[in-house]
Design a protein around this motif. Structure first.
Motif, mmCIF file in Angstrom:
data_model
loop_
_atom_site.group_PDB
_atom_site.id
_atom_site.type_symbol
_atom_site.label_atom_id
_atom_site.label_comp_id
_atom_site.label_asym_id
_atom_site.label_seq_id
_atom_site.Cartn_x
_atom_site.Cartn_y
_atom_site.Cartn_z
ATOM 1 N N UNK A 214 0.815 -1.217 0.000
ATOM 2 C CA UNK A 214 0.000 0.000 0.000
ATOM 3 C C UNK A 214 0.848 1.266 0.000
ATOM 4 N N UNK A 215 1.875 1.307 0.822
ATOM 5 C CA UNK A 215 2.687 2.521 0.904
ATOM 6 C C UNK A 215 3.441 2.781 -0.400
ATOM 7 N N UNK A 216 3.945 1.725 -1.011
ATOM 8 C CA UNK A 216 4.647 1.893 -2.284
ATOM 9 C C UNK A 216 3.689 2.376 -3.367
ATOM 10 N N UNK A 217 2.465 1.845 -3.365
ATOM 11 C CA UNK A 217 1.471 2.280 -4.345
ATOM 12 C C UNK A 217 1.126 3.753 -4.138
ATOM 13 N N UNK A 218 0.973 4.148 -2.882
ATOM 14 C CA UNK A 218 0.647 5.544 -2.590
ATOM 15 C C UNK A 218 1.762 6.478 -3.049
ATOM 16 N N UNK A 219 2.994 6.087 -2.785
ATOM 17 C CA UNK A 219 4.133 6.916 -3.200
ATOM 18 C C UNK A 219 4.174 7.056 -4.719
ATOM 19 N N UNK A 220 3.920 5.960 -5.429
ATOM 20 C CA UNK A 220 3.921 6.005 -6.891
ATOM 21 C C UNK A 220 2.799 6.895 -7.418
ATOM 22 N N UNK A 221 1.646 6.850 -6.771
ATOM 23 C CA UNK A 221 0.525 7.681 -7.203
ATOM 24 C C UNK A 221 0.793 9.157 -6.929
ATOM 25 N N UNK A 222 1.492 9.461 -5.855
ATOM 26 C CA UNK A 222 1.890 10.847 -5.604
ATOM 27 C C UNK A 222 2.828 11.346 -6.703
ATOM 28 N N UNK A 223 3.767 10.497 -7.096
ATOM 29 C CA UNK A 223 4.697 10.885 -8.158
ATOM 30 C C UNK A 223 3.957 11.094 -9.473
ATOM 31 N N UNK A 224 2.994 10.233 -9.732
ATOM 32 C CA UNK A 224 2.189 10.368 -10.953
ATOM 33 C C UNK A 224 1.391 11.669 -10.930
ATOM 34 N N UNK B 139 2.153 14.407 -9.468
ATOM 35 C CA UNK B 139 3.055 15.543 -9.630
ATOM 36 C C UNK B 139 3.543 15.717 -11.062
ATOM 37 N N UNK B 140 3.539 14.636 -11.833
ATOM 38 C CA UNK B 140 4.073 14.719 -13.193
ATOM 39 C C UNK B 140 2.984 14.815 -14.255
ATOM 40 N N UNK B 141 1.989 13.948 -14.182
ATOM 41 C CA UNK B 141 0.955 13.929 -15.227
ATOM 42 C C UNK B 141 -0.430 14.264 -14.709
ATOM 43 N N UNK B 142 -0.556 14.479 -13.394
ATOM 44 C CA UNK B 142 -1.854 14.827 -12.830
ATOM 45 C C UNK B 142 -2.628 13.604 -12.376
ATOM 46 N N UNK B 143 -3.694 13.813 -11.619
ATOM 47 C CA UNK B 143 -4.484 12.695 -11.104
ATOM 48 C C UNK B 143 -5.306 12.022 -12.193
ATOM 49 N N UNK B 144 -5.521 10.727 -12.025
ATOM 50 C CA UNK B 144 -6.319 9.973 -12.997
ATOM 51 C C UNK B 144 -7.803 10.320 -12.893
ATOM 52 N N UNK B 145 -8.252 10.536 -11.662
ATOM 53 C CA UNK B 145 -9.670 10.798 -11.417
ATOM 54 C C UNK B 145 -9.798 11.354 -10.013
ATOM 55 N N UNK B 146 -11.013 11.576 -9.587
ATOM 56 C CA UNK B 146 -11.247 12.075 -8.236
ATOM 57 C C UNK B 146 -10.909 11.024 -7.177
ATOM 58 N N UNK B 147 -10.711 9.773 -7.587
ATOM 59 C CA UNK B 147 -10.327 8.724 -6.641
ATOM 60 C C UNK B 147 -8.811 8.535 -6.564
ATOM 61 N N UNK C 176 -7.669 1.384 -11.390
ATOM 62 C CA UNK C 176 -7.495 2.144 -12.623
ATOM 63 C C UNK C 176 -7.812 3.619 -12.421
ATOM 64 N N UNK C 177 -8.696 3.912 -11.473
ATOM 65 C CA UNK C 177 -9.040 5.297 -11.157
ATOM 66 C C UNK C 177 -8.058 5.917 -10.167
ATOM 67 N N UNK C 178 -7.094 5.118 -9.686
ATOM 68 C CA UNK C 178 -6.081 5.634 -8.783
ATOM 69 C C UNK C 178 -6.304 5.331 -7.320
ATOM 70 N N UNK C 179 -7.333 4.540 -6.989
ATOM 71 C CA UNK C 179 -7.574 4.188 -5.590
ATOM 72 C C UNK C 179 -6.560 3.147 -5.122
ATOM 73 N N UNK C 180 -6.358 3.076 -3.812
ATOM 74 C CA UNK C 180 -5.419 2.132 -3.204
ATOM 75 C C UNK C 180 -6.194 1.224 -2.258
#
Length: 614
Positions: free
Chosen positions: A172-182, A184-192, A234-238
């Motif tokens: 979970x923590x690794x996924x969260x860190x990767x989503x934060x990086x995403x 910051x670079x390309x923006x959030x996938x969705x509101x989730x 796929x929507x960015x939830x963890x």
């Protein structure tokens, strides 16, 4: 895209009133923590008022346009380009209109509070840069560690523990860190994007075993996520944890498995309802933003009622059941459980849709809206006709259910609805709600699941034999059910299933006919009834109307038992109100539930699981 022409503004500053000098400073301000294109779309009506760029979200693009339009009037040739943001309708764009528009911007740099937070609040904090998904995920994992398997939390029953979580996601923590990086670079996938969620432990997850609460499936590490989990990811939830349940989803009253006896979030001496009780208790205790449950006879809505949550049982065919340990595929469905109607709607956005691996969902893409959040209108009940099905409250006239139902009538009418008592539901195909016949498909459906996900050729009978062998070996048992009970479940022949189906099918159709008849006879927009017969300990059979018709239902908090007002031994425990209507009417039902929620604000947080920082 980076917008250097405008800095995000603290909402508190805008609401306090801003002047033209401030507007000038904003136009010349610094780049925001996240660029405007990195904000997210939330299609609830109140968040779309004044949206000017056509991208479905109010962000710094819209604010920049409106700020440069301050002073423009309806007499100007290009008025229509900003007219939608004239909040007070006075024909002039002023700083007050800018302040009003800022409220729809998903941005808030005030200190973040985890208790009772929701998807929108999380995204506001993340857009402002005051919160990361990694931080939020860590906070929830810390809360699970601090509260789930710890005694002494409830002074009334100090030996009891919540026991709502079966396992946490090691990634979970690794996924969260990767989503934060995403982000910051390309923006959030969705509101989730970056939202930590919980999943009932009969739904396949790649990172954790899927056991249905039985130690006989402790080694069930599937090679894929269930379709619903894939959609959330796929929507960015963890998915941060698996939630406990009634073993094999067999009970709506309690949630007892080999992984614990889950207790109610409002008092650890009481049951949370089942079978999705682990999801219900953990979401109510603020161990995740929202969660997934499954519902065959009431297993989303009963624990939602008992834990003051919003629970959705979708229309059969709207949400895939692929990768879910089954109970009865004629009635099984997956539904969200959340602390607010908004979060439940946003979760359903991710879950709903066609899946070639579940044939009944073939038409789902054609009936789902752009977003269920579009229905979240506080005025949705105005002018609506709501039918009340009587006779479904447990106890005498002084029982909590009767008081809460009377209050619901008043609340619905205050929200603009007309409530019509349509009488009792009666019997269908000769059966009362408590005695409806099943399809006898459990063995068949389990055989298919085990063959597809556990081991080719493996059967429910093989699993039952494993339970039996453990029970007779003198060592630890694998099931909370007796070996004889599990063998009985696993022994239903295809011939027995085939023989049961015609009567089951007739009963399903009779249930649909009865609902349709009430809707037509009384010209109704929806029907309502208490989600459960009473508060904790009274699941009753009300929830079977939706389960056997296949029609959608939404449970929303209706209030709490109060020993000063009711004949009850369950003071302080909640109860839900259920809205039901025709197939694929989830948008309408969510609108009604939202209007009722906004009118009443019945959910109140449990006091047993405070902020760890406090």
């Amino acid at each position: 895209m980076t917008h250097a022409s405008i800095a995000p503004v603290r909402r508190a500053t805008l609401l306090a009133g801003i002047g033209l000098a401030t507007v000038g400073a904003l136009v010349a301000g610094a780049t925001p923590a996240y660029a405007a294109d990195d904000s997210v779309s939330y299609l609830a009506p109140e968040y779309q008022v004044g949206e000017l760029t056509g991208d479905g979200k109010v962000d710094t693009d819209d604010l920049a346009i409106l700020m440069t339009a301050v002073g423009k009037t309806s007499a100007d040739a290009d008025w229509e380009t900003v007219a939608a943001a004239d909040a007070d309708g006075d024909g002039v764009i002023t700083v007050l209109d800018v302040a009003a528009l800022s409220k729809a911007y998903l941005y808030d740099d005030d200190p973040f509070e985890i208790l009772e937070t929701d998807v929108v609040a999380v995204q506001k904090a993340m857009t402002a840069g005051v919160l990361t998904s990694e931080q939020l995920t860590a906070e929830y994992l810390n809360r699970i560690a601090a509260y789930d398997r710890v005694a002494g939390i409830d002074p009334a029953t100090p030996a009891e523990m919540l026991e709502a979580i079966v396992a946490t996601n090691p990634n979970a923590m690794a996924e969260a860190k990767a989503l934060d990086a995403e982000r910051a670079t390309t923006g959030p996938r969705s509101i989730l994007h970056g939202i930590p969620v919980l999943v009932k432990d009969n739904i396949n997850t790649l990172d954790m075993a899927t056991t249905a609460g039985c130690a006989c499936l402790a080694d069930n590490r599937t090679s894929t996520d269930a379709e619903t989990v894939e959609r959330l990811k796929a929507m960015g939830a963890i998915v941060i944890a698996k939630a406990n349940l009634s073993e094999f989803a067999q009970s709506t009253a309690s949630s007892i498995s080999k992984y614990g006896t889950t207790r109610n979030a409002y008092g650890l001496g009481r049951d949370p309802g089942g079978s999705s009780g682990g999801t219900g208790a953990s979401v109510s205790a603020n161990l995740g933003v929202f969660g997934l449950g499954t519902d065959t006879g009431g297993s989303v809505r009963v624990p939602s009622s008992f834990n003051a949550l919003v629970g959705i049982r979708p229309t059969i065919g709207l949400v895939s059941r692929e990768g879910v340990i089954p109970l009865d595929l004629y009635r099984d469905t997956v539904g969200p459980m959340a602390r607010s109607v908004s979060d439940a709607a946003l979760a359903l956005d991710a879950l709903a849709g066609s899946d070639p691996m579940d044939a009944v969902t073939a038409g789902a893409d054609g009936v789902k809206p752009l977003s269920y959040a579009q229905a979240l209108d506080p005025k949705a009940l105005q002018g609506k006709r709501i039918g009340y099905i009587s006779g479904l409250v447990s106890g005498n006239q002084n029982a909590v259910g009767f008081r809460l139902v009377r209050g619901a009538f008043a609340d619905l009418e205050a929200a603009g609805a007309t409530v019509i008592d349509v009488g009792s539901f009666g019997s269908v195909n000769g059966y009362g709600l408590s005695s409806l016949p099943g399809s006898s498909s459990f063995t068949h459906d389990m055989n298919e699941y085990l063959n597809a996900y556990y081991r080719p050729g493996y059967t429910f009978a093989d699993l039952a034999q494993r339970v039996t062998d453990a029970a007779t070996s003198g060592g630890p048992t694998l099931s909370t059910w007796s070996a004889a009970t599990v063998r009985g479940w696993a022994s239903t022949s295809d011939a027995t299933r085939d023989a049961a189906y015609p009567n089951f099918s007739r009963t399903q159709q009779a249930m649909r006919d009865r609902v349709d008849q009430l809707m037509t006879q009384y010209d109704l927009d929806a029907v309502i009834y208490p989600s459960t017969g009473g508060t904790v300990g009274s699941p009753a059979s009300n929830n079977r109307i939706s389960a056997f018709s296949g029609y959608p239902a939404v449970s929303v908090p209706m209030g709490f038992a109060d020993s000063t007002l009711d004949e009850t031994s369950y003071s302080g425990f909640p109860m839900g109100l259920e809205f039901l209507a025709e197939p694929y009417s989830e948008s309408k039902l969510l609108g009604f539930a939202y209007a009722y929620e906004q009118q009443t604000q019945h959910r109140r947080p449990t006091t047993l699981f405070p902020d760890l920082a406090g």
